[in-house]
Design an enzyme around this catalytic site. Structure first.
Site, PDB file in Angstrom:
ATOM      1  N   ARG A 513     -20.217  31.550 -12.478  1.00 34.64           N
ATOM      2  CA  ARG A 513     -19.588  30.408 -11.818  1.00 34.64           C
ATOM      3  C   ARG A 513     -20.328  29.935 -10.574  1.00 34.64           C
ATOM      4  O   ARG A 513     -20.651  28.771 -10.429  1.00 34.64           O
ATOM      5  CB  ARG A 513     -18.138  30.750 -11.464  1.00 34.64           C
ATOM      6  CG  ARG A 513     -17.241  30.976 -12.679  1.00 34.64           C
ATOM      7  CD  ARG A 513     -15.908  31.596 -12.313  1.00 34.64           C
ATOM      8  NE  ARG A 513     -16.054  32.893 -11.654  1.00 34.64           N
ATOM      9  CZ  ARG A 513     -16.319  34.047 -12.298  1.00 34.64           C
ATOM     10  NH1 ARG A 513     -16.487  34.058 -13.601  1.00 34.64           N
ATOM     11  NH2 ARG A 513     -16.441  35.192 -11.638  1.00 34.64           N
ATOM     12  N   THR A 561     -26.437  41.602 -15.944  1.00 35.49           N
ATOM     13  CA  THR A 561     -25.669  40.918 -16.978  1.00 35.49           C
ATOM     14  C   THR A 561     -26.108  41.499 -18.319  1.00 35.49           C
ATOM     15  O   THR A 561     -27.001  42.342 -18.375  1.00 35.49           O
ATOM     16  CB  THR A 561     -25.975  39.408 -17.014  1.00 35.49           C
ATOM     17  OG1 THR A 561     -27.269  39.228 -17.615  1.00 35.49           O
ATOM     18  CG2 THR A 561     -26.007  38.813 -15.615  1.00 35.49           C
ATOM     19  N   LYS A 585     -30.458  45.375 -21.659  1.00 36.42           N
ATOM     20  CA  LYS A 585     -31.451  45.891 -22.609  1.00 36.42           C
ATOM     21  C   LYS A 585     -32.159  44.800 -23.385  1.00 36.42           C
ATOM     22  O   LYS A 585     -33.078  45.082 -24.160  1.00 36.42           O
ATOM     23  CB  LYS A 585     -30.758  46.822 -23.622  1.00 36.42           C
ATOM     24  CG  LYS A 585     -30.148  48.046 -22.990  1.00 36.42           C
ATOM     25  CD  LYS A 585     -28.884  48.501 -23.733  1.00 36.42           C
ATOM     26  CE  LYS A 585     -27.990  49.308 -22.821  1.00 36.42           C
ATOM     27  NZ  LYS A 585     -26.583  48.930 -22.910  1.00 36.42           N
ATOM     28  N   GLU A 612     -34.285  52.074 -15.905  1.00 37.51           N
ATOM     29  CA  GLU A 612     -33.808  53.417 -16.250  1.00 37.51           C
ATOM     30  C   GLU A 612     -32.464  53.369 -16.972  1.00 37.51           C
ATOM     31  O   GLU A 612     -32.208  54.121 -17.905  1.00 37.51           O
ATOM     32  CB  GLU A 612     -33.720  54.271 -14.979  1.00 37.51           C
ATOM     33  CG  GLU A 612     -33.147  55.671 -15.161  1.00 37.51           C
ATOM     34  CD  GLU A 612     -33.888  56.493 -16.223  1.00 37.51           C
ATOM     35  OE1 GLU A 612     -33.368  56.553 -17.351  1.00 37.51           O
ATOM     36  OE2 GLU A 612     -34.965  57.039 -15.926  1.00 37.51           O
ATOM     37  N   ALA A 617     -27.527  55.277 -19.228  1.00 43.11           N
ATOM     38  CA  ALA A 617     -27.096  54.857 -17.882  1.00 43.11           C
ATOM     39  C   ALA A 617     -27.952  55.564 -16.819  1.00 43.11           C
ATOM     40  O   ALA A 617     -29.179  55.490 -16.885  1.00 43.11           O
ATOM     41  CB  ALA A 617     -25.612  55.119 -17.693  1.00 43.11           C
ATOM     42  N   LEU A 619     -28.658  58.648 -16.357  1.00 43.60           N
ATOM     43  CA  LEU A 619     -29.394  59.870 -16.720  1.00 43.60           C
ATOM     44  C   LEU A 619     -30.901  59.597 -16.706  1.00 43.60           C
ATOM     45  O   LEU A 619     -31.343  58.555 -17.181  1.00 43.60           O
ATOM     46  CB  LEU A 619     -28.981  60.333 -18.131  1.00 43.60           C
ATOM     47  CG  LEU A 619     -27.545  60.789 -18.343  1.00 43.60           C
ATOM     48  CD1 LEU A 619     -27.353  61.167 -19.823  1.00 43.60           C
ATOM     49  CD2 LEU A 619     -27.200  61.968 -17.453  1.00 43.60           C
ATOM     50  N   GLY A 670     -14.807  51.301 -18.550  1.00 41.91           N
ATOM     51  CA  GLY A 670     -16.093  50.706 -18.169  1.00 41.91           C
ATOM     52  C   GLY A 670     -17.267  51.228 -18.966  1.00 41.91           C
ATOM     53  O   GLY A 670     -18.409  51.119 -18.540  1.00 41.91           O
ATOM     54  N   LYS A 688     -31.293  50.959 -27.816  1.00 38.12           N
ATOM     55  CA  LYS A 688     -31.722  52.096 -27.002  1.00 38.12           C
ATOM     56  C   LYS A 688     -32.779  52.939 -27.707  1.00 38.12           C
ATOM     57  O   LYS A 688     -33.766  53.330 -27.096  1.00 38.12           O
ATOM     58  CB  LYS A 688     -30.512  52.963 -26.649  1.00 38.12           C
ATOM     59  CG  LYS A 688     -29.597  52.284 -25.626  1.00 38.12           C
ATOM     60  CD  LYS A 688     -28.295  53.055 -25.463  1.00 38.12           C
ATOM     61  CE  LYS A 688     -27.403  52.409 -24.421  1.00 38.12           C
ATOM     62  NZ  LYS A 688     -26.023  52.892 -24.502  1.00 38.12           N
ATOM     63  N   GLY A 803     -20.534  54.114 -17.827  1.00 35.66           N
ATOM     64  CA  GLY A 803     -19.567  54.053 -16.731  1.00 35.66           C
ATOM     65  C   GLY A 803     -20.173  53.347 -15.537  1.00 35.66           C
ATOM     66  O   GLY A 803     -21.392  53.378 -15.313  1.00 35.66           O
TER      67      GLY A 803
HETATM   68  N1  LIG Z   1     -21.081  49.756 -18.520  1.00 31.60           N
HETATM   69  C1  LIG Z   1     -22.017  50.636 -18.613  1.00 31.60           C
HETATM   70  O1  LIG Z   1     -21.780  51.846 -18.610  1.00 31.60           O
HETATM   71  C2  LIG Z   1     -23.432  50.235 -18.704  1.00 31.60           C
HETATM   72  C3  LIG Z   1     -24.426  51.204 -18.769  1.00 31.60           C
HETATM   73  C4  LIG Z   1     -25.768  50.810 -18.858  1.00 31.60           C
HETATM   74  C5  LIG Z   1     -26.070  49.470 -18.892  1.00 31.60           C
HETATM   75  N2  LIG Z   1     -25.107  48.552 -18.807  1.00 31.60           N
HETATM   76  C6  LIG Z   1     -25.471  47.160 -18.818  1.00 31.60           C
HETATM   77  O2  LIG Z   1     -25.099  46.543 -17.596  1.00 31.60           O
HETATM   78  C7  LIG Z   1     -25.020  45.159 -17.796  1.00 31.60           C
HETATM   79  C8  LIG Z   1     -23.793  44.607 -17.091  1.00 31.60           C
HETATM   80  O3  LIG Z   1     -22.632  45.149 -17.642  1.00 31.60           O
HETATM   81  P1  LIG Z   1     -21.203  44.888 -16.973  1.00 31.60           P
HETATM   82  O4  LIG Z   1     -20.293  45.824 -17.607  1.00 31.60           O
HETATM   83  O5  LIG Z   1     -21.306  44.879 -15.502  1.00 31.60           O
HETATM   84  O6  LIG Z   1     -20.906  43.414 -17.491  1.00 31.60           O
HETATM   85  P2  LIG Z   1     -19.797  42.394 -16.921  1.00 31.60           P
HETATM   86  O7  LIG Z   1     -19.419  41.521 -18.055  1.00 31.60           O
HETATM   87  O8  LIG Z   1     -18.731  43.106 -16.197  1.00 31.60           O
HETATM   88  O9  LIG Z   1     -20.603  41.567 -15.836  1.00 31.60           O
HETATM   89  C9  LIG Z   1     -21.561  40.625 -16.187  1.00 31.60           C
HETATM   90  C10 LIG Z   1     -21.736  39.690 -15.008  1.00 31.60           C
HETATM   91  O10 LIG Z   1     -22.820  38.860 -15.304  1.00 31.60           O
HETATM   92  C11 LIG Z   1     -22.493  37.529 -14.998  1.00 31.60           C
HETATM   93  N3  LIG Z   1     -23.333  36.693 -15.856  1.00 31.60           N
HETATM   94  C12 LIG Z   1     -23.454  36.720 -17.200  1.00 31.60           C
HETATM   95  N4  LIG Z   1     -24.327  35.790 -17.594  1.00 31.60           N
HETATM   96  C13 LIG Z   1     -24.775  35.171 -16.484  1.00 31.60           C
HETATM   97  C14 LIG Z   1     -25.690  34.129 -16.235  1.00 31.60           C
HETATM   98  N5  LIG Z   1     -26.344  33.532 -17.234  1.00 31.60           N
HETATM   99  N6  LIG Z   1     -25.902  33.732 -14.964  1.00 31.60           N
HETATM  100  C15 LIG Z   1     -25.269  34.347 -13.960  1.00 31.60           C
HETATM  101  N7  LIG Z   1     -24.399  35.338 -14.126  1.00 31.60           N
HETATM  102  C16 LIG Z   1     -24.144  35.749 -15.389  1.00 31.60           C
HETATM  103  C17 LIG Z   1     -21.032  37.432 -15.233  1.00 31.60           C
HETATM  104  O11 LIG Z   1     -20.461  36.364 -14.489  1.00 31.60           O
HETATM  105  C18 LIG Z   1     -20.583  38.783 -14.712  1.00 31.60           C
HETATM  106  O12 LIG Z   1     -20.447  38.688 -13.291  1.00 31.60           O
HETATM  107  C19 LIG Z   1     -25.064  44.945 -19.309  1.00 31.60           C
HETATM  108  O13 LIG Z   1     -26.341  44.524 -19.681  1.00 31.60           O
HETATM  109  C20 LIG Z   1     -24.809  46.325 -19.859  1.00 31.60           C
HETATM  110  O14 LIG Z   1     -25.433  46.534 -21.093  1.00 31.60           O
HETATM  111  C21 LIG Z   1     -23.794  48.906 -18.711  1.00 31.60           C
HETATM  112  N1  LIG Z   2     -22.052  50.405 -23.580  1.00 35.26           N
HETATM  113  C1  LIG Z   2     -23.026  51.373 -23.318  1.00 35.26           C
HETATM  114  C2  LIG Z   2     -23.263  51.471 -21.863  1.00 35.26           C
HETATM  115  C3  LIG Z   2     -24.490  52.267 -21.538  1.00 35.26           C
HETATM  116  O1  LIG Z   2     -25.619  51.538 -21.861  1.00 35.26           O
HETATM  117  C4  LIG Z   2     -22.536  52.697 -23.852  1.00 35.26           C
HETATM  118  O2  LIG Z   2     -21.390  52.787 -24.212  1.00 35.26           O
HETATM  119  O3  LIG Z   2     -23.316  53.618 -23.955  1.00 35.26           O
HETATM  120 NA    NA Z   3     -31.158  56.384 -17.967  1.00 31.59          NA
END
Ligand SMILES: NC(=O)c1ccc[n+]([C@@H]2O[C@H](COP(=O)([O-])OP(=O)(O)OC[C@H]3O[C@@H](n4cnc5c(N)ncnc54)[C@H](O)[C@@H]3O)[C@@H](O)[C@H]2O)c1
Ligand SMILES: N[C@@H](CCO)C(=O)O
Ligand code: NA
Length: 823
Positions: A513, A561, A585, A612, A617, A619, A670, A688, A803
């Protein structure tokens, strides 16, 4: 004897003159014997020059300007001198102004302004200011005397910048002060700066830094203990504070350093004018009239031991570089003599010279305003050599700046140039030319002008180390991970600053937004509010353009994101020497050529692309693979559980419960991707294992990964997330059947990714208690690497692999590692 000199701003107003008088009184109370030199009131010299110019052209309005100067001086009299003494002083001032008016009438009649007359006109500024201040001081009961420097400073007749006759001047100064010392009450001498006179008593001026020069001449003649230059700043600073906000005061500096810095634009003092004092080894203090208790800067022959290896950084913002090159210069004596001879004959001042030992080219920096002229002059002078091809065309390069890093501490100390070039390199600042004299106290580099501010700040940050190094972060995505990261940075900032000398500064953020850019930093205890109130509608291209425009040193772009479109910006960011950190990723799991290109770009640019958290995550999985690869190990097999979500689900799901609810729980905790279909479809794990295989040196394409589906087709094709959950509900029996079949064998369900012989396969397996993947709980990931060196027993990494806290923490660690790398 102690000489004080007050500049134009110090005598520019009623308030400042009160300050000046207080400082003089203070010295009297301390019983120091002083002599004081004054400049004209701020702005008056320029007005006098303008008046002179108007007078020759016959413009009569110059009288209006004279009136203004007169009023300014009368105003001082009216406010600072007791009423009963005012009449006499006003008459005195009037007398001096009359003299000026007569002179100007003469100029406007003959329509000619010689340098001689010009000097006489400008002398009125110092004469008026000193006369008035002398009256003010006397009216405070301090014994004082106005001293017109023309009676003691004798010069040649080079008007505009007269040469001092030191022999005569020194005699006159000493004789005068001897006489004063014998006078009852020994009145303080209040002396006009800037002016002197010829042997025929014609008025002359001393050129740039003129009043400092007066103080220095008198100080040297009297062998003064100290000269104080009172100005409007707290002494000299480590850099120009308008360009480098972290610049700070330099407590002590040597003459040589002051000379080098001021040549490069540090304008507080003009050291050549202090030469007579330097020669006599008289210490000089630069002090602030408006902050008189500040210690200022002490300029002397030797500086005390310093905390920093360098003393200051200065720049000339706009220069042009002239390059003279050609095969005809190699081994030919006299080319440079001819070159610089011509420049001297045309009074062209050279700022910096550089010639490599190949003798194939000489380049030198000049004021760009003279560049065309220089080219014409050199083209003419070397016409024959150019015609014969001995010298190529004379090339001029513009829009350049020169930065000088100055300090006695650099002499005979290694690693400074290394640090300097490395910092500039890591920040993508191209170096066009370099010069270091054998005095080793100045390393000058020529760079593109658009990088000036970035280079100055990066260098200042690295050389003045007690100040934390700044990392400038731009965050995209303020969702679960982004938000948690901001919280972690906020909580850890103090530790990083004090223990790691790292200041992590978030200078931009955006979500879908709103976006906010604030080069001076966004407070992390109120970022939500600021983003909401000050943020503008998000445009990712605009956000990225702004980042490049700001061109801040040590910049890091963080993509939190799962967006596919952001990835297209990575390369251009890396190309602009901005590091990229991401848990997303997408970039690393597209076509292999794109993955490779990002790696290459980062490497070529000397910046970092870190991810990383792409696998497991926080690790340390990617780092481990990279470490093994760097050390020359070879990967034979990878077996892993790489989904925190699926791990949690199969560790939690029981017969009689709802599979869909367990997925919902994973989302709430999460663990899932923003879209949980990515986890359950196997897509997330496929990415991955693909990334791991690539890191392990195998150029896999996405289609080389086989996913043996876990989900029934109806779930896979659900068009929305709610529809997906509905389908999961409908298929609960299917998941129960999977679980029952495993449990009857005493096994557990595990979603396993394997890589061997260039093939990656992902499938749901059931494993018995003897299998290392059996004993997992919560959102645990596990990865087992079999390599040439870990063949008998594999290297295993295990722990929570999803997480918010652990992921944000992994992103944070990547960011901090960039801070260490840049240092
Ligand atoms: N949750 C986990 O354990 C975990 C672990 C490793 C990696 N990740 C990665 O982390 C990333 C984020 O995950 P999350 O759970 O925080 O997602 P989320 O949906 O909570 O947050 C995504 C954010 O990105 C913003 N966004 C999306 N597209 C956008 C754009 N084009 N311009 C600007 N802002 C934009 C959204 O507004 C939001 O604020 C993902 O790529 C996910 O794969 C998550
Ligand atoms: N959604 C992913 C987050 C970590 O990349 C998972 O559950 O392993
Ligand atoms: Na890692």
């Amino acid at each position: 004897m102690h000489i004080l000199k007050f500049g134009g701003t110090s005598v520019g107003s009623v308030e400042s003159i009160k300050q000046v008088i207080a400082i003089i009184e203070q010295h009297r109370q301390n019983d120091t014997s002083i002599a004081v030199v004054f400049s004209a009131m701020g702005g008056v010299t320029n007005q006098l020059i303008e008046i002179g110019r108007m007078a020759i052209t016959g413009e009569t309005d110059y009288m209006e300007l004279v009136r203004r100067i007169e009023d300014r001086h009368f105003n001082i009299v009216k406010t600072l001198i007791p009423v009963k003494e005012q009449g006499k002083v006003v008459a005195h001032i009037r007398g001096i102004i009359n003299e000026l008016e007569d002179l100007l009438r003469g100029v406007s009649l003959i329509r000619e302004l010689t340098l001689r007359t010009h000097d006489l006109i400008t002398s009125f500024g110092e004469r008026l200011a000193t006369t008035i201040i002398a009256e003010c001081v006397k009216s405070r009961g301090i014994p004082a005397q106005f001293l017109d420097a023309r009676t003691i400073i004798k010069t040649d007749a080079q008007f505009g910048q007269a040469g001092v006759n030191y022999t005569l001047t020194n005699e006159l100064v000493k004789a005068h002060f001897d006489k004063v010392a014998g006078t009852a009450g020994a009145p303080v001498q209040l002396i006009t700066g800037f002016i002197g006179s010829t042997e025929k008593n014609e008025t002359t001026t001393l050129g740039r830094g003129g009043s400092d020069y007066t103080a220095s001449i008198i100080g040297a003649a009297l062998n003064a203990d100290m000269i104080d230059i009172w100005t409007d700043v707290d002494g000299m600073m480590t850099a120009d504070p308008r360009k480098v906000p972290n610049a700070f005061n330099i407590p002590t500096i040597t003459y040589a350093e002051a000379m080098e810095l001021s040549h490069f634009g540090a304008k507080v003092i003009y050291p050549p004018s202090l030469q007579p004092a330097f020669a006599r080894n008289i210490p000089i203090r630069v002090l602030n009239t408006f902050n008189p208790t500040h210690e200022g800067t002490l300029v002397s022959r030797t500086a005390e031991r310093r905390q920093y290896t360098i003393t200051g950084i200065s720049s000339i913002d706009d220069i042009a570089l002239v390059n003279v090159q050609g095969s005809g210069m190699i081994g030919v004596a006299g080319v440079s003599a001819k070159l610089f001879g011509v420049l001297a004959a045309h009074k062209i001042s050279v700022i910096l010279i550089s010639q490599a030992s190949s003798e194939h080219s000489i380049c030198f920096a000049i004021d760009p305003r003279g560049a065309e002229n220089v080219k014409a002059v050199l083209d003419a002078e070397f016409a024959t050599e150019i015609a014969h091809g001995h010298i190529d065309n004379i090339a001029i390069e513009r829009d350049l700046s020169v930065i000088a890093t100055v300090g006695e501490g650099m002499r005979k100390s290694s690693g400074i140039a290394g640090k300097l070039f490395s910092v500039l390199g890591k920040n993508g600042v191209n170096i066009v030319a370099v010069a270091q004299g054998s005095s080793e106290i100045n390393i000058s580099v020529v760079i593109n002008k658009n990088n000036l501010s970035k280079a100055l700040n990066a260098l200042h940050n690295i050389f003045f180390q007690s100040e934390a190094r700044v990392l400038n972060l731009y965050l995209v995505g303020t969702g679960l991970i982004g938000k948690t990261l901001l919280k972690q940075i906020f909580d850890q900032n103090e530790f990083l600053r004090t223990e790691k000398l790292l200041k992590v500064c978030v200078v931009g953020m955006t979500n879908t937004r709103k976006m906010l850019l604030a080069p001076r930093g966004i407070d992390l205890d109120s970022w939500q509010e600021r983003l909401l109130t000050e943020g503008v509608t998000t445009s990712l291209p605009a956000f990225v353009e702004k980042i490049k425009d700001y061109n801040l040193p040590n910049s890091v772009f963080i993509d939190c994101t799962s967006d596919k479109d952001i990835v297209q910006f990575y390369e251009s960011l890396l190309d602009a020497n901005i590091s990229v950190v991401t848990p997303n990723k997408v970039a690393n799991s597209g076509p292999y050529s794109e993955y490779r290109r990002l790696q290459r770009t980062a490497l070529n640019r000397g910046v970092k692309f870190l991810y990383e958290t792409n696998v497991g995550a926080g690790l340390p999985i990617i780092n481990t693979v990279q470490g093994l690869m760097t050390a020359g190990d070879r990967f034979l097999k990878i077996e892993a559980i790489l989904s925190g979500t699926l791990s949690y689900i199969f560790n939690t799901f029981r017969i009689g419960t709802s599979f869909a609810d367990v997925v919902r729980e994973a989302k709430e905790k999460g663990y899932t991707e923003p879209d949980p279909r990515d986890d359950l479809s196997g897509q997330d794990v496929a990415r991955k294992i693909l990334i791991l295989a690539r890191e392990a040196g195998f150029p896999l394409e996405p289609e080389d990964v086989t996913i043996n589906n876990l989900l029934p087709d109806s779930c896979l094709s659900a068009p929305t997330i709610p529809a997906f959950f509905d389908e999961l509900e409908r298929n609960n029996a299917y998941f129960e059947a999977l679980l029952t079949s495993a449990e009857t064998r005493g096994e557990k369900l595990r979603f396993v990714a394997g890589f061997e012989n260039n093939k990656a396969v992902i499938e749901l397996r059931s494993v018995g208690p003897e299998h290392p993947f059996y004993m997992l709980s919560g959102s645990d990931n596990i990865v087992s690497f079999t390599t040439e060196r870990y063949k008998e027993r594999p290297l295993v990494i295990k722990g929570p692999g999803a997480g918010a806290e652990v992921t944000a923490s992994g992103v944070f660690a990547d960011v901090v590692s960039i801070g260490s790398y840049l240092a």
